[in-house]
Design a protein around this motif. Structure first.
Motif, PDB file in Angstrom:
ATOM      1  N   ARG A 180     -45.883  30.492  -4.422  1.00  0.00           N
ATOM      2  CA  ARG A 180     -46.136  29.070  -4.106  1.00  0.00           C
ATOM      3  C   ARG A 180     -45.920  28.797  -2.611  1.00  0.00           C
ATOM      4  N   GLU A 181     -44.926  29.440  -2.027  1.00  0.00           N
ATOM      5  CA  GLU A 181     -44.689  29.257  -0.589  1.00  0.00           C
ATOM      6  C   GLU A 181     -45.857  29.773   0.243  1.00  0.00           C
ATOM      7  N   LEU A 182     -46.309  30.957  -0.162  1.00  0.00           N
ATOM      8  CA  LEU A 182     -47.452  31.559   0.522  1.00  0.00           C
ATOM      9  C   LEU A 182     -48.680  30.653   0.373  1.00  0.00           C
ATOM     10  N   GLU A 183     -48.872  30.190  -0.836  1.00  0.00           N
ATOM     11  CA  GLU A 183     -50.011  29.319  -1.145  1.00  0.00           C
ATOM     12  C   GLU A 183     -49.957  28.058  -0.279  1.00  0.00           C
ATOM     13  N   ALA A 184     -48.765  27.472  -0.171  1.00  0.00           N
ATOM     14  CA  ALA A 184     -48.615  26.238   0.602  1.00  0.00           C
ATOM     15  C   ALA A 184     -49.034  26.466   2.056  1.00  0.00           C
ATOM     16  N   ALA A 221     -55.793  25.592   5.779  1.00  0.00           N
ATOM     17  CA  ALA A 221     -57.160  25.181   5.453  1.00  0.00           C
ATOM     18  C   ALA A 221     -57.351  23.696   5.773  1.00  0.00           C
ATOM     19  N   LEU A 222     -56.338  22.888   5.432  1.00  0.00           N
ATOM     20  CA  LEU A 222     -56.445  21.449   5.686  1.00  0.00           C
ATOM     21  C   LEU A 222     -56.438  21.129   7.176  1.00  0.00           C
ATOM     22  N   ALA A 223     -55.882  22.020   7.979  1.00  0.00           N
ATOM     23  CA  ALA A 223     -55.781  21.756   9.419  1.00  0.00           C
ATOM     24  C   ALA A 223     -57.060  22.123  10.162  1.00  0.00           C
ATOM     25  N   ARG A 224     -58.026  22.716   9.466  1.00  0.00           N
ATOM     26  CA  ARG A 224     -59.277  23.090  10.138  1.00  0.00           C
ATOM     27  C   ARG A 224     -59.937  21.853  10.750  1.00  0.00           C
ATOM     28  N   HIS A 225     -60.547  22.038  11.922  1.00  0.00           N
ATOM     29  CA  HIS A 225     -61.193  20.899  12.576  1.00  0.00           C
ATOM     30  C   HIS A 225     -62.528  20.571  11.926  1.00  0.00           C
ATOM     31  N   GLU A 226     -63.236  21.609  11.553  1.00  0.00           N
ATOM     32  CA  GLU A 226     -64.563  21.402  10.980  1.00  0.00           C
ATOM     33  C   GLU A 226     -64.421  20.917   9.529  1.00  0.00           C
ATOM     34  N   PRO A 227     -65.190  19.887   9.138  1.00  0.00           N
ATOM     35  CA  PRO A 227     -65.146  19.476   7.734  1.00  0.00           C
ATOM     36  C   PRO A 227     -65.420  20.678   6.822  1.00  0.00           C
ATOM     37  N   GLY A 276     -52.353  25.661  -9.468  1.00  0.00           N
ATOM     38  CA  GLY A 276     -50.920  25.406  -9.488  1.00  0.00           C
ATOM     39  C   GLY A 276     -50.393  24.721  -8.240  1.00  0.00           C
ATOM     40  N   ALA A 277     -51.278  24.561  -7.239  1.00  0.00           N
ATOM     41  CA  ALA A 277     -50.819  24.003  -5.958  1.00  0.00           C
ATOM     42  C   ALA A 277     -50.273  22.587  -6.104  1.00  0.00           C
ATOM     43  N   VAL A 278     -50.721  21.875  -7.157  1.00  0.00           N
ATOM     44  CA  VAL A 278     -50.200  20.512  -7.358  1.00  0.00           C
ATOM     45  C   VAL A 278     -48.718  20.518  -7.696  1.00  0.00           C
ATOM     46  N   GLU A 279     -48.196  21.675  -8.101  1.00  0.00           N
ATOM     47  CA  GLU A 279     -46.777  21.715  -8.463  1.00  0.00           C
ATOM     48  C   GLU A 279     -45.887  21.705  -7.211  1.00  0.00           C
ATOM     49  N   THR A 280     -46.462  22.020  -6.055  1.00  0.00           N
ATOM     50  CA  THR A 280     -45.708  21.893  -4.797  1.00  0.00           C
ATOM     51  C   THR A 280     -45.852  20.451  -4.319  1.00  0.00           C
ATOM     52  N   PRO A 281     -44.747  19.712  -4.266  1.00  0.00           N
ATOM     53  CA  PRO A 281     -44.844  18.274  -3.948  1.00  0.00           C
ATOM     54  C   PRO A 281     -45.578  18.012  -2.630  1.00  0.00           C
ATOM     55  N   ASP A 282     -46.457  17.015  -2.662  1.00  0.00           N
ATOM     56  CA  ASP A 282     -47.168  16.540  -1.464  1.00  0.00           C
ATOM     57  C   ASP A 282     -48.108  17.535  -0.797  1.00  0.00           C
ATOM     58  N   LEU A 283     -48.284  18.715  -1.408  1.00  0.00           N
ATOM     59  CA  LEU A 283     -49.139  19.705  -0.747  1.00  0.00           C
ATOM     60  C   LEU A 283     -50.604  19.281  -0.764  1.00  0.00           C
ATOM     61  N   VAL A 293     -51.767  18.093 -15.994  1.00  0.00           N
ATOM     62  CA  VAL A 293     -52.757  17.012 -16.089  1.00  0.00           C
ATOM     63  C   VAL A 293     -52.309  15.742 -15.340  1.00  0.00           C
ATOM     64  N   PRO A 294     -51.092  15.237 -15.605  1.00  0.00           N
ATOM     65  CA  PRO A 294     -50.687  14.023 -14.861  1.00  0.00           C
ATOM     66  C   PRO A 294     -50.529  14.255 -13.357  1.00  0.00           C
ATOM     67  N   LEU A 295     -50.203  15.497 -12.975  1.00  0.00           N
ATOM     68  CA  LEU A 295     -50.080  15.786 -11.533  1.00  0.00           C
ATOM     69  C   LEU A 295     -51.444  15.682 -10.862  1.00  0.00           C
ATOM     70  N   TYR A 296     -52.472  16.241 -11.513  1.00  0.00           N
ATOM     71  CA  TYR A 296     -53.831  16.126 -10.959  1.00  0.00           C
ATOM     72  C   TYR A 296     -54.199  14.655 -10.811  1.00  0.00           C
ATOM     73  N   ALA A 297     -53.931  13.887 -11.873  1.00  0.00           N
ATOM     74  CA  ALA A 297     -54.292  12.462 -11.843  1.00  0.00           C
ATOM     75  C   ALA A 297     -53.589  11.758 -10.677  1.00  0.00           C
TER      76      ALA A 297
END
Ligand SMILES: NC(=O)c1ccc[n+]([C@@H]2O[C@H](COP(=O)([O-])OP(=O)(O)OC[C@H]3O[C@@H](n4cnc5c(N)ncnc54)[C@H](O)[C@@H]3O)[C@@H](O)[C@H]2O)c1
Ligand SMILES: [Zn+2]
Length: 457
Positions: free
Chosen positions: A47-51, A57-63, A71-78, A122-126
């Motif tokens: 999970r740490e590696l994934e985060a 990926a989110l920091a990329r400049h290009e859209p 499982g990434a939703v299990e890491t808070p705020d990721l 499921v509720p985390l995705y929502a």
């Protein structure tokens, strides 16, 4: 897991012409198979590696289109980022298990455990998702900020982004039929209501002058445009210029507006010299489409919209005109959204949306905008575009039943020239090629003139 994020992600990226990052794949490329990482380092380390990879990926400049592991939703705020549209690709647990049960995936080895995790997430995705999607078109609509839902008007207060005050702008007919529902749904957010004149009268400087003087919103407010294309075009431009631009949300009520006018961020008013001569590109904060509104639309207005539906289907190479309303609207809106996301300011391919329109505009001008509606003109224009493309015209005849129009041939020909500057005896048109739409195609003048003449009685 098993929802098809990689396949859909690729699909969407290809369609929008954007790069694609599959986080699981990126991790595997850098650190070896995920099953092994799980086995040797354990889930917490994974999970740490994934985060780290998700943040990169989110920091990329290009859209970028990013497929994030389930499982990434299990890491808070990721999976939360102001710049990102988060789409939850929906799948039921049975289908998901069928797809993954014989895979190597470490969390898909035991059915009971798989189901437990699924329910847990499921509720985390929502809670992180801006939108839910079942297919590629749903994802494109989410990215474009277009929300298609039967009954959406009843939830307008929740669907208009932000929390600020709302000015509801409508036309007299739509206000009479659907205005009360919209007002009730906006609840305490509704600060003011305004009416524009009916039809093209809304798209005049006089109408906007009045609206601008009436508006009381400050910069935290939103203009909600409830109506057909005339209302959304005019109110959209009003919002684009008021206080140097405040957010707006079209709620299109006509078929023309749901499949065309309210998508893609073009707003405009007319001048005596011609239609849509003053306006702005101003992508709405959200477009709320409720296909149930179409049930009160008069038949002639429906036919106006069908001309754009047939145009869209021809461009997409799919018979959208055969679909029931909800699906027809969703597919057409998604097609136009994708084209406009690729080319928001019409520097290139957005021009394809003018299929049949050069002929249509010429006929409309020759008719002096009297007695010939845009939809009828487009139906005729599509005939000409198909003939010049060497295609059958059966579908247009069947669905739109175009009839040659009585206008002055020379006036129409002159208008055609003005609309598309001729270069060296050739006019530039949108045609359908074997591998899809082509725009800016040079066509010899005598061929264009011959096809134009066939449209005139
Ligand atoms: N911005 C763009 O990209 C774009 C694209 C296509 C068209 N347009 C513009 O859209 C305009 C045409 O739009 P339009 O055809 O929707 O015209 P419109 O707004 O005049 O609506 C047509 C008529 O239908 C009525 N109506 C609308 N929804 C209704 C409903 N649910 N029930 C009953 N009556 C309803 C309206 O009151 C009006 O009388 C043109 O000005 C055109 O230039 C803009
Ligand atoms: Zn049109």
């Amino acid at each position: 897991m098993g929802a098809g994020k990689t396949t859909r992600g690729w699909d969407v990226a290809r369609l929008l012409g954007r790069p694609f990052v599959d986080v699981d794949e990126a991790i595997a490329t850098a650190h070896g198979p995920i099953a092994e990482l799980f086995a040797t380092r354990g889930e917490a380390a994974f999970r740490e590696l994934e985060a780290r990879f998700v943040r990169e990926a989110l920091a990329r400049h290009e859209p970028t289109v990013i497929a994030v592991g389930g499982g990434a939703v299990e890491t808070p705020d990721l999976v939360r980022d102001d710049r990102a549209v988060v789409v939850h690709l929906r799948i039921d647990v049975e289908t998901a298990w069928e797809r993954v049960k014989r895979s190597e995936r470490p969390l898909a080895q035991d059915e009971a455990e798989f189901r437990r995790r699924f329910e847990l997430r499921v509720p985390l995705y929502a809670s992180v998702a801006d939108a839910t999607a079942h297919d590629r078109d749903d994802v494109v609509l989410a990215v474009a900020g277009v929300h298609v839902e039967r009954g959406a008007v009843q939830r307008l207060g929740d669907l208009v982004p932000g929390e600020g005050a709302v000015a509801l702008v409508s036309d007299p007919q739509v206000a009479g039929i659907h205005g009360m529902d919209a007002q009730l749904a906006l609840g305490s957010r509704l600060a003011e209501t305004h009416e524009l004149p009916p039809g093209e009268e809304a798209k005049t400087l006089a109408a906007l002058d009045r609206l601008w003087q009436e508006l009381r919103l400050d910069r935290s407010g939103t203009v909600v445009a409830l109506g057909g294309g005339c209302t959304t075009d005019a109110a959209g431009f009003a919002a684009a210029a008021y206080l140097r631009g405040i957010p707006w949300t079209p709620v299109p009520t006509s078929l023309v507006a749901q499949v065309d006018a309210a998508i893609g961020g073009k707003t405009a008013i007319d001048l005596p010299q011609g239609k849509n001569l003053v306006g702005a590109f101003d992508w709405p904060d959200r477009t709320v489409i409720d296909p149930a509104l179409l049930e009160t639309l008069p038949e002639p207005q429906r036919l106006e919209g069908m001309a754009e539906v047939v145009k869209t289907g021809l461009l997409a190479g799919a018979p959208y005109w055969e679909l029931p309303d909800d699906e027809l609207v969703r597919r057409c809106a998604a097609f136009k959204s994708a084209v406009c996301l690729r080319d928001p300011h019409e520097r290139g391919e957005r021009a394809m949306l003018n299929l049949g329109h050069t002929f249509a505009h010429a006929l409309e001008t020759a008719a002096g905008y009297e007695g010939l509606t845009h939809g009828r003109a487009v139906a005729l224009g599509l005939l000409a575009a198909l003939r010049l493309s060497g295609r059958e015209t059966g579908i247009v005849e069947e669905v739109l039943k175009p009839k040659p129009v009585r206008v002055d041939r020379d006036r129409a020909w002159q208008a055609m020239h003005r609309d598309k500057k001729a270069r060296g005896g050739e006019l530039r048109l949108v045609l359908l090629g074997d591998d899809g739409p082509r725009w800016n195609v040079a066509v010899p003048e005598e061929d264009v003139r011959r096809e134009l003449d066939r449209l005139i009685a």
